[in-house]
Design a protein around this motif. Sequence first.
Motif, PDB file in Angstrom:
ATOM      1  N   GLY A 199      50.461  58.154 -13.043  1.00 55.90           N
ATOM      2  CA  GLY A 199      50.043  59.252 -12.172  1.00 55.90           C
ATOM      3  C   GLY A 199      50.156  58.842 -10.714  1.00 55.90           C
ATOM      4  N   VAL A 200      50.235  59.845  -9.863  1.00 58.48           N
ATOM      5  CA  VAL A 200      50.382  59.608  -8.419  1.00 58.48           C
ATOM      6  C   VAL A 200      48.982  59.542  -7.796  1.00 58.48           C
ATOM      7  N   VAL A 201      48.589  58.335  -7.405  1.00 57.95           N
ATOM      8  CA  VAL A 201      47.276  58.183  -6.763  1.00 57.95           C
ATOM      9  C   VAL A 201      47.433  58.541  -5.288  1.00 57.95           C
ATOM     10  N   THR A 202      46.529  59.370  -4.796  1.00 56.73           N
ATOM     11  CA  THR A 202      46.637  59.828  -3.402  1.00 56.73           C
ATOM     12  C   THR A 202      45.328  59.514  -2.662  1.00 56.73           C
ATOM     13  N   PHE A 203      45.332  59.882  -1.359  1.00 56.65           N
ATOM     14  CA  PHE A 203      44.091  59.695  -0.604  1.00 56.65           C
ATOM     15  C   PHE A 203      42.985  60.594  -1.159  1.00 56.65           C
ATOM     16  N   ALA A 204      43.391  61.694  -1.826  1.00 56.80           N
ATOM     17  CA  ALA A 204      42.382  62.577  -2.438  1.00 56.80           C
ATOM     18  C   ALA A 204      41.676  61.832  -3.583  1.00 56.80           C
ATOM     19  N   THR A 205      42.445  61.007  -4.317  1.00 59.09           N
ATOM     20  CA  THR A 205      41.822  60.208  -5.391  1.00 59.09           C
ATOM     21  C   THR A 205      40.830  59.214  -4.774  1.00 59.09           C
ATOM     22  N   ALA A 206      41.276  58.569  -3.684  1.00 58.37           N
ATOM     23  CA  ALA A 206      40.399  57.591  -3.016  1.00 58.37           C
ATOM     24  C   ALA A 206      39.127  58.274  -2.526  1.00 58.37           C
ATOM     25  N   ASP A 207      39.306  59.477  -2.021  1.00 61.41           N
ATOM     26  CA  ASP A 207      38.169  60.257  -1.517  1.00 61.41           C
ATOM     27  C   ASP A 207      37.191  60.595  -2.654  1.00 61.41           C
ATOM     28  N   ALA A 208      37.782  61.004  -3.793  1.00 63.24           N
ATOM     29  CA  ALA A 208      36.945  61.347  -4.954  1.00 63.24           C
ATOM     30  C   ALA A 208      36.152  60.118  -5.408  1.00 63.24           C
ATOM     31  N   PHE A 209      36.819  58.964  -5.448  1.00 62.23           N
ATOM     32  CA  PHE A 209      36.133  57.737  -5.881  1.00 62.23           C
ATOM     33  C   PHE A 209      35.037  57.363  -4.882  1.00 62.23           C
ATOM     34  N   ALA A 210      35.299  57.598  -3.593  1.00 65.57           N
ATOM     35  CA  ALA A 210      34.303  57.247  -2.560  1.00 65.57           C
ATOM     36  C   ALA A 210      33.065  58.130  -2.689  1.00 65.57           C
ATOM     37  N   LYS A 211      33.293  59.381  -3.108  1.00 65.37           N
ATOM     38  CA  LYS A 211      32.145  60.309  -3.244  1.00 65.37           C
ATOM     39  C   LYS A 211      31.453  60.138  -4.593  1.00 65.37           C
ATOM     40  N   GLY A 212      32.195  59.625  -5.594  1.00 65.21           N
ATOM     41  CA  GLY A 212      31.660  59.528  -6.955  1.00 65.21           C
ATOM     42  C   GLY A 212      32.326  60.583  -7.816  1.00 65.21           C
ATOM     43  N   VAL A 213      32.653  60.196  -9.058  1.00 67.35           N
ATOM     44  CA  VAL A 213      33.264  61.144  -9.993  1.00 67.35           C
ATOM     45  C   VAL A 213      32.373  61.208 -11.232  1.00 67.35           C
ATOM     46  N   ILE A 214      32.550  62.261 -12.013  1.00 69.73           N
ATOM     47  CA  ILE A 214      31.718  62.421 -13.212  1.00 69.73           C
ATOM     48  C   ILE A 214      32.413  61.754 -14.401  1.00 69.73           C
ATOM     49  N   ILE A 215      31.691  60.839 -15.042  1.00 72.40           N
ATOM     50  CA  ILE A 215      32.169  60.259 -16.309  1.00 72.40           C
ATOM     51  C   ILE A 215      31.035  60.389 -17.328  1.00 72.40           C
ATOM     52  N   ASP A 216      31.343  60.115 -18.584  1.00 73.47           N
ATOM     53  CA  ASP A 216      30.320  60.207 -19.640  1.00 73.47           C
ATOM     54  C   ASP A 216      29.592  61.557 -19.582  1.00 73.47           C
ATOM     55  N   GLU A 217      30.334  62.620 -19.380  1.00 71.43           N
ATOM     56  CA  GLU A 217      29.846  64.014 -19.359  1.00 71.43           C
ATOM     57  C   GLU A 217      29.045  64.377 -18.116  1.00 71.43           C
ATOM     58  N   ASP A 218      28.049  63.546 -17.751  1.00 73.23           N
ATOM     59  CA  ASP A 218      27.205  63.978 -16.636  1.00 73.23           C
ATOM     60  C   ASP A 218      26.790  62.845 -15.701  1.00 73.23           C
ATOM     61  N   TYR A 219      27.474  61.707 -15.791  1.00 75.13           N
ATOM     62  CA  TYR A 219      27.078  60.588 -14.920  1.00 75.13           C
ATOM     63  C   TYR A 219      27.955  60.578 -13.661  1.00 75.13           C
ATOM     64  N   LEU A 220      27.307  60.607 -12.514  1.00 78.96           N
ATOM     65  CA  LEU A 220      28.039  60.545 -11.239  1.00 78.96           C
ATOM     66  C   LEU A 220      28.149  59.079 -10.829  1.00 78.96           C
ATOM     67  N   THR A 221      29.381  58.588 -10.739  1.00 77.08           N
ATOM     68  CA  THR A 221      29.564  57.164 -10.416  1.00 77.08           C
ATOM     69  C   THR A 221      29.141  56.889  -8.974  1.00 77.08           C
TER      70      THR A 221
ATOM     71  N   LEU B  71      40.549  58.698 -15.753  1.00 82.41           N
ATOM     72  CA  LEU B  71      40.698  59.843 -16.663  1.00 82.41           C
ATOM     73  C   LEU B  71      40.092  61.106 -16.052  1.00 82.41           C
ATOM     74  N   SER B  72      38.996  60.930 -15.302  1.00 78.63           N
ATOM     75  CA  SER B  72      38.350  62.094 -14.657  1.00 78.63           C
ATOM     76  C   SER B  72      39.309  62.746 -13.661  1.00 78.63           C
ATOM     77  N   GLN B  73      40.315  61.976 -13.227  1.00 78.13           N
ATOM     78  CA  GLN B  73      41.320  62.508 -12.290  1.00 78.13           C
ATOM     79  C   GLN B  73      42.651  62.772 -13.029  1.00 78.13           C
ATOM     80  N   ASN B  74      42.568  62.838 -14.368  1.00 73.55           N
ATOM     81  CA  ASN B  74      43.733  63.086 -15.227  1.00 73.55           C
ATOM     82  C   ASN B  74      44.804  62.005 -15.112  1.00 73.55           C
ATOM     83  N   MET B  75      44.384  60.781 -14.957  1.00 73.95           N
ATOM     84  CA  MET B  75      45.346  59.666 -14.897  1.00 73.95           C
ATOM     85  C   MET B  75      44.945  58.606 -15.917  1.00 73.95           C
ATOM     86  N   LYS B  76      45.986  57.933 -16.455  1.00 73.69           N
ATOM     87  CA  LYS B  76      45.704  56.967 -17.520  1.00 73.69           C
ATOM     88  C   LYS B  76      45.947  55.541 -17.009  1.00 73.69           C
ATOM     89  N   VAL B  77      44.954  54.683 -17.197  1.00 72.67           N
ATOM     90  CA  VAL B  77      45.121  53.270 -16.822  1.00 72.67           C
ATOM     91  C   VAL B  77      46.033  52.612 -17.850  1.00 72.67           C
TER      92      VAL B  77
END
Length: 234
Positions: free
Chosen positions: A138-160, A193-199
């Motif tokens: 997948g194409v990682v962008t500054f939007a991905t970095a931004d999402a990670f900086a703010k926190g993303v939802i994993i495990d259904e309802d956990y905000l990283t 995965l929360s950003q539709n990308m596979k490690v």
Amino acid sequence: MMRLDKFLVATHTATRSEAKKMIKRGRVFINDKKATSSDIKIDENQDIVTLDGNIINYSRYEYIMFNKPAGVVSATKDNTCKTVMDIINSPNRNLFPVGRLDKDTEGLMLITDDGALAHNLLAPGKHVDKTYFVRVEGVVTFATADAFAKGVIIDEDYLTKPARLEIINSDDISEVRVTIHEGRFHQIKKMFLSQNMKVIYLKRLSMKNLILDENLEIGCFRKLTQSEIDNLKC
Ligand code: URA
């Protein structure tokens, strides 16, 4: 004060019988003088003891850096798979890996018998920075970095917690460095995965201020230096 052979055992340098042989073969020196017998008394806090010219530091605990290969599980025991402890193969039964890496993840693992240090590195609320090299589909962008900086939802309802993402290459397959401050199960994989990308490849590069030694080949391990130990404890 302590017997020389006991010192070599206490520092996990050798078993009692190996220690006797090392001394007999003239490999052990105390303050630059060849040790002539196993029962010499040394001051473990003052005397400089060397084996083959390398200083042996006296420490109650053992600290090992391991460059974990894929395919090995980071448990102490497993009925079907090879574990990191099988590879370390130490007579010190109190050793354990500090934290977990997935079976397919490579890189830095700290192995120790110092429970207090492990607690300080892992206890909730005390979690330290861990940096990973990650290759993703997948194409990682500054939007991905931004999402990670703010926190993303994993495990259904956990905000990283806020994570730092540095882009190395961005293409259909991207390469990045990610630093997280917590350690949930499959955390990095789930964050992408929360950003539709596979490690597709994951390697731990550092934990707190302990950096994977680039000269340590995959599957190999070495003792931490005194300054690495001191830095981890501060
Ligand atoms: N995050 C993962 O997804 N896997 C690991 O092994 C470590 C962090």
